[in-house]
Design a protein around this motif. Structure first.
Motif, PDB file in Angstrom:
ATOM      1  N   VAL A 241     -59.716 -37.852 -29.573  1.00  0.00           N
ATOM      2  CA  VAL A 241     -58.287 -38.161 -29.480  1.00  0.00           C
ATOM      3  C   VAL A 241     -57.501 -37.372 -30.528  1.00  0.00           C
ATOM      4  N   ILE A 242     -58.070 -37.219 -31.727  1.00  0.00           N
ATOM      5  CA  ILE A 242     -57.350 -36.540 -32.812  1.00  0.00           C
ATOM      6  C   ILE A 242     -57.386 -35.026 -32.635  1.00  0.00           C
ATOM      7  N   ASN A 243     -58.556 -34.490 -32.355  1.00  0.00           N
ATOM      8  CA  ASN A 243     -58.733 -33.040 -32.386  1.00  0.00           C
ATOM      9  C   ASN A 243     -58.881 -32.396 -31.014  1.00  0.00           C
ATOM     10  N   GLY A 244     -58.972 -33.180 -29.952  1.00  0.00           N
ATOM     11  CA  GLY A 244     -59.172 -32.610 -28.632  1.00  0.00           C
ATOM     12  C   GLY A 244     -60.635 -32.309 -28.370  1.00  0.00           C
ATOM     13  N   ALA A 245     -60.884 -31.540 -27.307  1.00  0.00           N
ATOM     14  CA  ALA A 245     -62.260 -31.310 -26.877  1.00  0.00           C
ATOM     15  C   ALA A 245     -63.050 -30.439 -27.857  1.00  0.00           C
ATOM     16  N   GLN A 246     -62.373 -29.568 -28.584  1.00  0.00           N
ATOM     17  CA  GLN A 246     -63.041 -28.674 -29.536  1.00  0.00           C
ATOM     18  C   GLN A 246     -64.202 -27.916 -28.882  1.00  0.00           C
ATOM     19  N   ASP A 247     -63.919 -27.277 -27.753  1.00  0.00           N
ATOM     20  CA  ASP A 247     -64.965 -26.529 -27.072  1.00  0.00           C
ATOM     21  C   ASP A 247     -64.827 -25.031 -27.301  1.00  0.00           C
ATOM     22  N   ASP A 248     -64.168 -24.650 -28.391  1.00  0.00           N
ATOM     23  CA  ASP A 248     -64.018 -23.233 -28.704  1.00  0.00           C
ATOM     24  C   ASP A 248     -65.372 -22.630 -29.084  1.00  0.00           C
ATOM     25  N   LYS A 249     -65.514 -21.338 -28.812  1.00  0.00           N
ATOM     26  CA  LYS A 249     -66.761 -20.649 -29.097  1.00  0.00           C
ATOM     27  C   LYS A 249     -66.509 -19.403 -29.944  1.00  0.00           C
ATOM     28  N   LEU A 250     -67.399 -19.166 -30.902  1.00  0.00           N
ATOM     29  CA  LEU A 250     -67.398 -17.929 -31.681  1.00  0.00           C
ATOM     30  C   LEU A 250     -68.288 -16.922 -30.959  1.00  0.00           C
ATOM     31  N   VAL A 251     -67.798 -15.710 -30.823  1.00  0.00           N
ATOM     32  CA  VAL A 251     -68.587 -14.664 -30.170  1.00  0.00           C
ATOM     33  C   VAL A 251     -68.670 -13.454 -31.101  1.00  0.00           C
ATOM     34  N   PHE A 252     -69.887 -13.042 -31.416  1.00  0.00           N
ATOM     35  CA  PHE A 252     -70.129 -11.830 -32.195  1.00  0.00           C
ATOM     36  C   PHE A 252     -70.805 -10.820 -31.265  1.00  0.00           C
ATOM     37  N   VAL A 253     -70.226  -9.649 -31.165  1.00  0.00           N
ATOM     38  CA  VAL A 253     -70.776  -8.603 -30.298  1.00  0.00           C
ATOM     39  C   VAL A 253     -71.042  -7.360 -31.152  1.00  0.00           C
ATOM     40  N   VAL A 254     -72.288  -6.951 -31.213  1.00  0.00           N
ATOM     41  CA  VAL A 254     -72.667  -5.754 -31.963  1.00  0.00           C
ATOM     42  C   VAL A 254     -73.086  -4.684 -30.959  1.00  0.00           C
ATOM     43  N   SER A 255     -72.377  -3.562 -30.995  1.00  0.00           N
ATOM     44  CA  SER A 255     -72.651  -2.493 -30.041  1.00  0.00           C
ATOM     45  C   SER A 255     -72.426  -1.137 -30.713  1.00  0.00           C
ATOM     46  N   ASN A 256     -73.203  -0.153 -30.303  1.00  0.00           N
ATOM     47  CA  ASN A 256     -72.980   1.212 -30.796  1.00  0.00           C
ATOM     48  C   ASN A 256     -72.234   2.047 -29.766  1.00  0.00           C
ATOM     49  N   LYS A 257     -71.612   1.352 -28.827  1.00  0.00           N
ATOM     50  CA  LYS A 257     -70.837   2.028 -27.777  1.00  0.00           C
ATOM     51  C   LYS A 257     -69.424   1.435 -27.734  1.00  0.00           C
ATOM     52  N   PRO A 258     -68.551   1.827 -28.668  1.00  0.00           N
ATOM     53  CA  PRO A 258     -67.168   1.332 -28.643  1.00  0.00           C
ATOM     54  C   PRO A 258     -66.547   1.641 -27.281  1.00  0.00           C
ATOM     55  N   ASN A 259     -65.878   0.678 -26.711  1.00  0.00           N
ATOM     56  CA  ASN A 259     -65.386   0.834 -25.350  1.00  0.00           C
ATOM     57  C   ASN A 259     -63.959   0.334 -25.242  1.00  0.00           C
ATOM     58  N   GLU A 260     -63.064   1.212 -24.807  1.00  0.00           N
ATOM     59  CA  GLU A 260     -61.663   0.849 -24.660  1.00  0.00           C
ATOM     60  C   GLU A 260     -61.465  -0.170 -23.537  1.00  0.00           C
ATOM     61  N   ASP A 261     -62.334  -0.121 -22.544  1.00  0.00           N
ATOM     62  CA  ASP A 261     -62.236  -1.060 -21.425  1.00  0.00           C
ATOM     63  C   ASP A 261     -62.434  -2.496 -21.909  1.00  0.00           C
ATOM     64  N   PHE A 262     -63.401  -2.707 -22.815  1.00  0.00           N
ATOM     65  CA  PHE A 262     -63.650  -4.046 -23.341  1.00  0.00           C
ATOM     66  C   PHE A 262     -62.484  -4.503 -24.217  1.00  0.00           C
ATOM     67  N   ARG A 263     -61.904  -3.562 -24.939  1.00  0.00           N
ATOM     68  CA  ARG A 263     -60.745  -3.881 -25.779  1.00  0.00           C
ATOM     69  C   ARG A 263     -59.586  -4.373 -24.916  1.00  0.00           C
ATOM     70  N   GLN A 264     -59.319  -3.673 -23.811  1.00  0.00           N
ATOM     71  CA  GLN A 264     -58.239  -4.086 -22.926  1.00  0.00           C
ATOM     72  C   GLN A 264     -58.550  -5.418 -22.245  1.00  0.00           C
ATOM     73  N   PHE A 265     -59.837  -5.645 -21.980  1.00  0.00           N
ATOM     74  CA  PHE A 265     -60.254  -6.921 -21.392  1.00  0.00           C
ATOM     75  C   PHE A 265     -59.886  -8.084 -22.320  1.00  0.00           C
ATOM     76  N   ILE A 266     -60.129  -7.904 -23.621  1.00  0.00           N
ATOM     77  CA  ILE A 266     -59.809  -8.960 -24.594  1.00  0.00           C
ATOM     78  C   ILE A 266     -58.306  -9.141 -24.719  1.00  0.00           C
ATOM     79  N   LEU A 267     -57.590  -8.038 -24.845  1.00  0.00           N
ATOM     80  CA  LEU A 267     -56.154  -8.113 -25.109  1.00  0.00           C
ATOM     81  C   LEU A 267     -55.354  -8.533 -23.882  1.00  0.00           C
ATOM     82  N   GLN A 268     -55.730  -8.058 -22.713  1.00  0.00           N
ATOM     83  CA  GLN A 268     -54.917  -8.294 -21.527  1.00  0.00           C
ATOM     84  C   GLN A 268     -55.476  -9.397 -20.633  1.00  0.00           C
ATOM     85  N   THR A 269     -56.751  -9.304 -20.287  1.00  0.00           N
ATOM     86  CA  THR A 269     -57.322 -10.310 -19.389  1.00  0.00           C
ATOM     87  C   THR A 269     -57.437 -11.662 -20.074  1.00  0.00           C
ATOM     88  N   LEU A 270     -58.006 -11.655 -21.272  1.00  0.00           N
ATOM     89  CA  LEU A 270     -58.150 -12.919 -22.015  1.00  0.00           C
ATOM     90  C   LEU A 270     -56.870 -13.306 -22.743  1.00  0.00           C
TER      91      LEU A 270
END
Length: 341
Positions: A241-270
């Motif tokens: 009741v006080i804090n809500g569902a609190q179903d947030d998730k932390l995501v750590f992604v380690v990659s050696n392939k920086p990708n602009e497509d994934f960046r746009q996915f985070i900024l625009q889609t999400l």
């Protein structure tokens, strides 16, 4: 140009109140509603079955069995008045008017609901569930169900009160004393208080030391297990009741392939942001890129699919976020604000 006087402007009705005044009134309404809901959980689902969910009113249930002429709610005054006084004297606590109101109102409402629910004084003393509203809501054969319903109802009521930055007094004050004078953590102090209350219930109801005259057949040691379930359910409900569902998730992604497509996915889609951290592998010493972002639980499948599309060999860690604050999330709590964390 025609001059406009105050009398020609639309007049505000007498009942009109600025938003701040309206919020002030709503705060008190929520406290009253929360207290009524909490007391209903005790009177209709917990007290008649000798379930002891810790706290002041759990102790009141135990003491009522020893002194049946005193109602459960009345014991709330016996505990809360001295505890609030002692906290003001020895802890220097600034007791708000909301807490005083809620703590003093709760026993009154509980006693009033007892008077409404039971047909006579004898049934009220016995807390006989077979006479609760004429036996309409007798749940003697469904102790698990009444435990869950009662605990959830209590948690809902307490949560509404706490959301208004008030409490109903009780064992949290004892926990403050344990923290200050015995250096015991506050959360552990609450646990100790509830444990003492539940153990007293085990002695009285489990070993038959009290006045057993209700729908229960006699001493019942298993009631203590229902009490533990009630404590768990009510505490989780209060937190929700006080804090809500609190179903947030932390995501750590380690990659050696920086990708602009994934960046746009985070900024625009999400419609979110992330933190890009330059890193390197400990073994290979190769330069890598680590992204740190917080998303809701329902967004996790889409994030995983996108990572699989961008870099199937990426190293991904998903973890629970206990609480998330900042832009796009909840605001940071103010000093002295009550939270369930």
């Amino acid at each position: 140009m025609t001059a406009i006087s105050d009398s020609t402007l639309p007049q505000k009705p007498k009942w009109y109140a600025p938003a701040t005044h309206l919020q002030w009134w709503l705060t008190w309404v929520y406290i009253i509603v929360g207290v009524i809901i909490m007391c209903s959980g005790f009177v209709f689902f917990i007290n008649p079955y000798h379930i002891v969910p810790g706290g002041v009113y759990g102790a009141g249930i135990v003491l009522h069995s020893l002194f049946p002429s005193i109602q459960v709610g009345t014991f709330g005054w016996f505990f809360d008045v001295p505890l609030l006084t002692l906290s003001a004297i020895f802890l220097g606590a600034k007791i708000g008017s909301r807490t005083i109101f809620a703590a003093m109102m709760s026993p009154l409402v509980m006693n009033l609901l007892d008077w409404i629910a039971y047909p006579n004084a004898a049934a009220m003393k016995a807390l006989d569930p077979t006479q609760l509203f004429g036996g309409v809501i007798n749940m003697s054969e469904h102790l698990m169900l009444t435990t869950i319903i009662g605990a959830a109802t209590i948690g809902l009521g307490c949560g509404l009160v706490v959301r208004q930055q008030a409490t109903t007094g009780g064992t949290d004050i004892v926990a403050m004393f344990l923290q200050k004078y015995l250096n015991i953590r506050f959360s552990n102090g609450i646990l100790i208080c509830d444990a003492v209350v539940v153990l007293s219930g085990l002695l009285v109801f489990g070993l038959g030391l009290g006045h057993i005259d209700s729908g229960t057949s006699g001493p019942s040691w298993h009631l203590s297990f229902y009490s533990l379930i009630a404590i768990f359910v009510s505490s989780k409900t209060i937190a929700y009741v006080i804090n809500g569902a609190q179903d947030d998730k932390l995501v750590f992604v380690v990659s050696n392939k920086p990708n602009e497509d994934f960046r746009q996915f985070i900024l625009q889609t999400l419609d979110r942001s992330a933190t890009r951290i330059k890193s390197s592998g400990l073994y290979t010493n190769d330069d890598k890129e680590m992204l740190f972002l917080v998303v809701s639980n329902k967004e996790i499948p889409a994030v995983k699919l996108k990572i699989q599309e961008v870099d199937p060999n990426a190293f991904v860690v998903v973890s629970d976020a206990h609480a998330t604050y900042g832009e796009g999330w909840r605001p940071l709590p103010l000093p002295g604000e009550i939270t369930a964390e």
